[in-house]
Design a protein around this motif. Structure first.
Motif, short mmCIF file in Angstrom:
data_model
loop_
_atom_site.label_atom_id
_atom_site.label_comp_id
_atom_site.label_asym_id
_atom_site.label_seq_id
_atom_site.Cartn_x
_atom_site.Cartn_y
_atom_site.Cartn_z
N ARG A 1 44.93 0.24 26.52
CA ARG A 1 44.23 0.73 27.89
C ARG A 1 43.64 1.20 26.67
O ARG A 1 42.98 1.57 26.10
CB ARG A 1 45.57 1.38 28.39
CG ARG A 1 46.71 1.34 28.54
CD ARG A 1 47.23 0.70 30.09
NE ARG A 1 46.38 1.58 30.99
CZ ARG A 1 46.78 2.59 32.08
NH1 ARG A 1 47.85 2.16 32.43
NH2 ARG A 1 46.06 2.80 32.89
N THR B 1 40.14 0.43 34.73
CA THR B 1 40.98 -0.82 35.59
C THR B 1 41.08 -2.27 34.61
O THR B 1 41.54 -3.21 34.76
CB THR B 1 40.02 -1.34 36.64
OG1 THR B 1 39.05 -1.63 35.88
CG2 THR B 1 40.96 -0.58 37.85
N GLU C 1 36.90 3.03 37.52
CA GLU C 1 37.89 4.42 36.68
C GLU C 1 39.44 4.30 38.02
O GLU C 1 38.96 3.75 38.97
CB GLU C 1 37.17 5.98 37.23
CG GLU C 1 36.35 5.49 36.27
CD GLU C 1 35.21 6.93 36.25
OE1 GLU C 1 35.63 7.92 37.90
OE2 GLU C 1 34.61 7.26 35.57
N GLY C 2 40.31 4.53 37.01
CA GLY C 2 41.42 4.13 37.94
C GLY C 2 42.07 6.02 38.42
O GLY C 2 40.93 6.66 38.04
N ASP C 3 43.19 5.83 38.52
CA ASP C 3 43.71 6.99 39.06
C ASP C 3 44.22 8.21 38.22
O ASP C 3 44.44 9.49 38.33
CB ASP C 3 44.42 6.81 39.89
CG ASP C 3 44.02 5.97 42.01
OD1 ASP C 3 43.11 6.47 41.29
OD2 ASP C 3 45.06 5.72 42.22
N GLU C 4 44.23 7.48 37.03
CA GLU C 4 45.09 7.95 35.65
C GLU C 4 44.49 8.68 34.75
O GLU C 4 43.19 7.77 34.37
CB GLU C 4 45.67 6.92 34.60
CG GLU C 4 46.98 7.97 33.31
CD GLU C 4 46.96 6.16 32.74
OE1 GLU C 4 47.33 7.43 31.58
OE2 GLU C 4 47.39 5.36 33.42
#
Length: 99
Positions: free
Chosen positions: A24, A46, A58-61
């Motif tokens: 990740r 992502t 950028e993701g939400d995490e």
């Protein structure tokens, strides 16, 4: 958790490998020092491979990692529950001060 870091267009990109061997990608948002320790606030990207980093968003995490220096290299590890809570509180205070 096994990790390493790479420099990419001035952003620090952290690659974390989970127990299943899946990688990740995260962008280091900030370093928060607590006592003698340093912790990184990491925002998920992502990208699913190094080739996708240029177009990654950028993701939400978000996650918190403890930075431990071994052999002159920074290694990102899981913080203890107490360390995680302390960093989360420090981050929330910083966010409130910025408002």
């Amino acid at each position: 958790m096994e990790e390493h870091e790479e420099l990419h267009d001035e952003d620090v990109i952290v690659v974390m490998t989970n127990e299943d061997g899946d990688e990740r990608y995260y962008r280091e948002e900030m370093i928060i020092p607590i006592g003698e320790d340093r912790f990184a606030v990491l925002i998920a990207l992502t990208a699913t491979s190094e080739d996708e980093l240029e177009s990654a968003e950028e993701g939400d995490e978000a996650t918190i990692a403890k930075i431990v220096t071994e052999g002159g290299e920074d290694i990102y590890t899981d913080p203890t529950d107490e360390e995680f809570d302390a960093v989360r509180r420090a981050y929330e205070l910083l966010a409130e001060e910025e408002e």
